[in-house]
Enzyme design. Structure first.
Site, PDB file in Angstrom:
ATOM      1  CG  ASN A 107      -1.899  -1.154   1.226  1.00 41.78           C
ATOM      2  OD1 ASN A 107      -1.850  -2.039   0.362  1.00 41.78           O
ATOM      3  ND2 ASN A 107      -2.787  -1.182   2.204  1.00 41.78           N
ATOM      4  CB  SER A 138      -8.159   4.718   1.849  1.00 43.34           C
ATOM      5  OG  SER A 138      -9.206   4.432   2.785  1.00 43.34           O
ATOM      6  CE1 TYR A 151      -7.583   0.690   4.148  1.00 45.13           C
ATOM      7  CE2 TYR A 151      -6.350  -0.899   2.850  1.00 45.13           C
ATOM      8  CZ  TYR A 151      -7.286   0.118   2.944  1.00 45.13           C
ATOM      9  OH  TYR A 151      -7.920   0.571   1.794  1.00 45.13           O
ATOM     10  CE  LYS A 155      -4.896   1.949   0.566  1.00 47.73           C
ATOM     11  NZ  LYS A 155      -4.653   2.029  -0.881  1.00 47.73           N
TER      12      LYS A 155
HETATM   13  N1  LIG Z   1     -13.106  -1.015  -1.438  1.00 48.64           N
HETATM   14  C1  LIG Z   1     -13.011   0.035  -0.644  1.00 48.64           C
HETATM   15  O1  LIG Z   1     -13.909   0.320   0.186  1.00 48.64           O
HETATM   16  C2  LIG Z   1     -11.811   0.942  -0.718  1.00 48.64           C
HETATM   17  C3  LIG Z   1     -11.871   2.170  -0.052  1.00 48.64           C
HETATM   18  C4  LIG Z   1     -10.761   3.015  -0.113  1.00 48.64           C
HETATM   19  C5  LIG Z   1      -9.629   2.644  -0.806  1.00 48.64           C
HETATM   20  N2  LIG Z   1      -9.610   1.438  -1.429  1.00 48.64           N
HETATM   21  C6  LIG Z   1      -8.389   1.112  -2.167  1.00 48.64           C
HETATM   22  O2  LIG Z   1      -8.730   0.950  -3.533  1.00 48.64           O
HETATM   23  C7  LIG Z   1      -7.799   0.059  -4.155  1.00 48.64           C
HETATM   24  C8  LIG Z   1      -8.556  -1.058  -4.841  1.00 48.64           C
HETATM   25  O3  LIG Z   1      -9.206  -1.781  -3.823  1.00 48.64           O
HETATM   26  P1  LIG Z   1     -10.488  -2.705  -4.113  1.00 48.64           P
HETATM   27  O4  LIG Z   1     -11.489  -2.426  -3.054  1.00 48.64           O
HETATM   28  O5  LIG Z   1     -10.867  -2.604  -5.538  1.00 48.64           O
HETATM   29  O6  LIG Z   1      -9.893  -4.133  -3.763  1.00 48.64           O
HETATM   30  P2  LIG Z   1      -9.475  -5.362  -4.695  1.00 48.64           P
HETATM   31  O7  LIG Z   1      -8.874  -6.359  -3.765  1.00 48.64           O
HETATM   32  O8  LIG Z   1     -10.612  -5.736  -5.576  1.00 48.64           O
HETATM   33  O9  LIG Z   1      -8.338  -4.724  -5.624  1.00 48.64           O
HETATM   34  C9  LIG Z   1      -7.016  -4.614  -5.158  1.00 48.64           C
HETATM   35  C10 LIG Z   1      -6.153  -4.465  -6.398  1.00 48.64           C
HETATM   36  O10 LIG Z   1      -4.799  -4.322  -5.992  1.00 48.64           O
HETATM   37  C11 LIG Z   1      -4.039  -5.301  -6.681  1.00 48.64           C
HETATM   38  N3  LIG Z   1      -2.857  -5.698  -5.900  1.00 48.64           N
HETATM   39  C12 LIG Z   1      -2.817  -6.198  -4.642  1.00 48.64           C
HETATM   40  N4  LIG Z   1      -1.550  -6.475  -4.301  1.00 48.64           N
HETATM   41  C13 LIG Z   1      -0.770  -6.152  -5.374  1.00 48.64           C
HETATM   42  C14 LIG Z   1       0.608  -6.204  -5.652  1.00 48.64           C
HETATM   43  N5  LIG Z   1       1.468  -6.675  -4.744  1.00 48.64           N
HETATM   44  N6  LIG Z   1       1.055  -5.775  -6.858  1.00 48.64           N
HETATM   45  C15 LIG Z   1       0.185  -5.306  -7.788  1.00 48.64           C
HETATM   46  N7  LIG Z   1      -1.149  -5.228  -7.600  1.00 48.64           N
HETATM   47  C16 LIG Z   1      -1.605  -5.648  -6.392  1.00 48.64           C
HETATM   48  C17 LIG Z   1      -4.996  -6.468  -6.882  1.00 48.64           C
HETATM   49  O11 LIG Z   1      -4.507  -7.353  -7.865  1.00 48.64           O
HETATM   50  C18 LIG Z   1      -6.234  -5.711  -7.290  1.00 48.64           C
HETATM   51  O12 LIG Z   1      -6.188  -5.330  -8.633  1.00 48.64           O
HETATM   52  C19 LIG Z   1      -6.885  -0.428  -3.024  1.00 48.64           C
HETATM   53  O13 LIG Z   1      -5.707   0.363  -2.998  1.00 48.64           O
HETATM   54  C20 LIG Z   1      -7.718  -0.156  -1.759  1.00 48.64           C
HETATM   55  O14 LIG Z   1      -6.893   0.032  -0.620  1.00 48.64           O
HETATM   56  C21 LIG Z   1     -10.652   0.572  -1.424  1.00 48.64           C
HETATM   57  C1  LIG Z   2     -12.411  -1.730   6.542  1.00 48.10           C
HETATM   58  C2  LIG Z   2     -12.882  -1.701   5.121  1.00 48.10           C
HETATM   59  C3  LIG Z   2     -12.269  -0.535   4.487  1.00 48.10           C
HETATM   60  C4  LIG Z   2     -12.236  -0.704   3.005  1.00 48.10           C
HETATM   61  C5  LIG Z   2     -11.035  -0.027   2.488  1.00 48.10           C
HETATM   62  C6  LIG Z   2     -10.993   1.385   2.957  1.00 48.10           C
HETATM   63  O1  LIG Z   2      -9.846   1.987   2.426  1.00 48.10           O
END
Ligand SMILES: NC(=O)c1ccc[n+]([C@@H]2O[C@H](COP(=O)([O-])OP(=O)(O)OC[C@H]3O[C@@H](n4cnc5c(N)ncnc54)[C@H](O)[C@@H]3O)[C@@H](O)[C@H]2O)c1
Ligand SMILES: CCCCCCO
Length: 254
Positions: A107, A138, A151, A155
């Site tokens: 991250n 995030s 986590y 972020k």
């Molecule tokens: N879903 C949420 O509520 C939320 C909220 C805020 C931020 N985020 C952030 O958004 C981004 C996408 O999350 P998401 O919810 O779609 O989850 P997800 O698990 O569907 O996607 C995560 C992505 O990161 C990639 N990834 C993980 N480890 C990796 C590595 N070592 N090298 C290259 N790629 C890697 C995965 O292959 C995938 O494409 C993340 O950075 C997550 O922290 C998500």
């Molecule tokens: C605890 C769930 C939070 C989802 C990703 C927020 O960055």
């Protein structure tokens, strides 16, 4: 930045947020969308190509935790093919507070290293053309989900790094902004470990509150790309795109 006819590299463009955002980007007609991800999904790549046949969609397997030199080697291949890259999106992230080192490595360090590697090609001090970086951080970078402190801190670190990149733009020629989604319904948020198991039900508790869809997030992500505001801290939450004013508590005056 108008997406049309641009060359975009999207790290983690196949994840939950990533794939819907890739779909929305492709609809806007970039010249090239280069997706780097550790998960391979040829079906998704084929679907993206079918959405807009005018867009060249390519995929390279990539793990953001590799050494910078390996990332640079991959970027050399990409730049040799595209000649120019207009936007780098860093989206890789994991959520598992049992994996402390890996959470920081993916991250935060992964975002820093991928950014550092592309500076070789963009930094105007090296004769580069400059560029734009969008880092997916995030809302937990603003205020932690304290049951996943590792986590959340990773972020916050990525957010701080992105804010600094923006302040350095006058030196490097590379502008930057952060994309800070709220809770978005993806596989990431369904089941995950809290730090030291302080709250085994953290995922369930979170999902009892309003959330957004990946499509809502993706549509606002494209609006942020089009706004292309250096230093912007974009909150993409509950279907809204909100510019966050960061409170300054101290200034280095340099
Ligand atoms: N879903 C949420 O509520 C939320 C909220 C805020 C931020 N985020 C952030 O958004 C981004 C996408 O999350 P998401 O919810 O779609 O989850 P997800 O698990 O569907 O996607 C995560 C992505 O990161 C990639 N990834 C993980 N480890 C990796 C590595 N070592 N090298 C290259 N790629 C890697 C995965 O292959 C995938 O494409 C993340 O950075 C997550 O922290 C998500
Ligand atoms: C605890 C769930 C939070 C989802 C990703 C927020 O960055």
């Amino acid at each position: 930045m108008a997406i049309a006819n641009k060359n975009i590299i999207f790290v983690a463009g196949l994840g939950g947020i990533g794939l819907d955002t890739s779909r929305e980007i492709v609809k806007s007609g970039p010249k090239n969308l280069v997706i780097l991800d550790r998960i391979e999904n040829p079906t998704a790549i084929a679907e993206l190509k079918a959405i807009n046949p005018k867009v060249t969609v390519t995929f390279y397997p990539y793990d953001v935790t590799v050494p910078v030199a390996e990332t640079t080697k991959l970027l050399k291949t990409i730049f040799a093919k595209l000649k120019t890259v207009d936007l780098l999106i860093n989206g890789a992230g994991i959520l598992d507070d049992h994996q402390i080192e890996r959470t920081i490595a993916v991250n935060f360090t992964g975002t820093v290293n991928t950014t550092t590697a592309i500076m070789e090609f963009w930094d105007k001090r090296k004769g580069g053309p400059g560029g734009v970086i969008a880092n997916i951080c995030s809302v937990t970078g603003f205020n932690a989900i304290y049951q996943v402190p590792v986590y959340s801190a990773s972020k916050a670190a990525a957010l701080s790094f992105t804010n600094s990149l923006a302040r350095l733009a006058h030196i490097t020629g590379v502008t930057a902004y952060s994309i800070n989604p709220g809770i978005t319904r993806t596989p990431l948020v369904h089941k995950f470990n809290s730090w030291l198991d302080v709250e085994p039900r953290v995922g369930e508790l979170l999902l009892e509150h309003p959330t957004q869809t990946t499509l809502e997030c993706a549509q606002n992500f494209v609006k942020a790309i089009e706004a292309n505001k250096n230093g912007a801290i974009w909150q993409l939450d509950l279907g809204q795109l909100i510019p966050v004013e960061w409170t300054k508590h101290w200034d280095s005056h340099i």
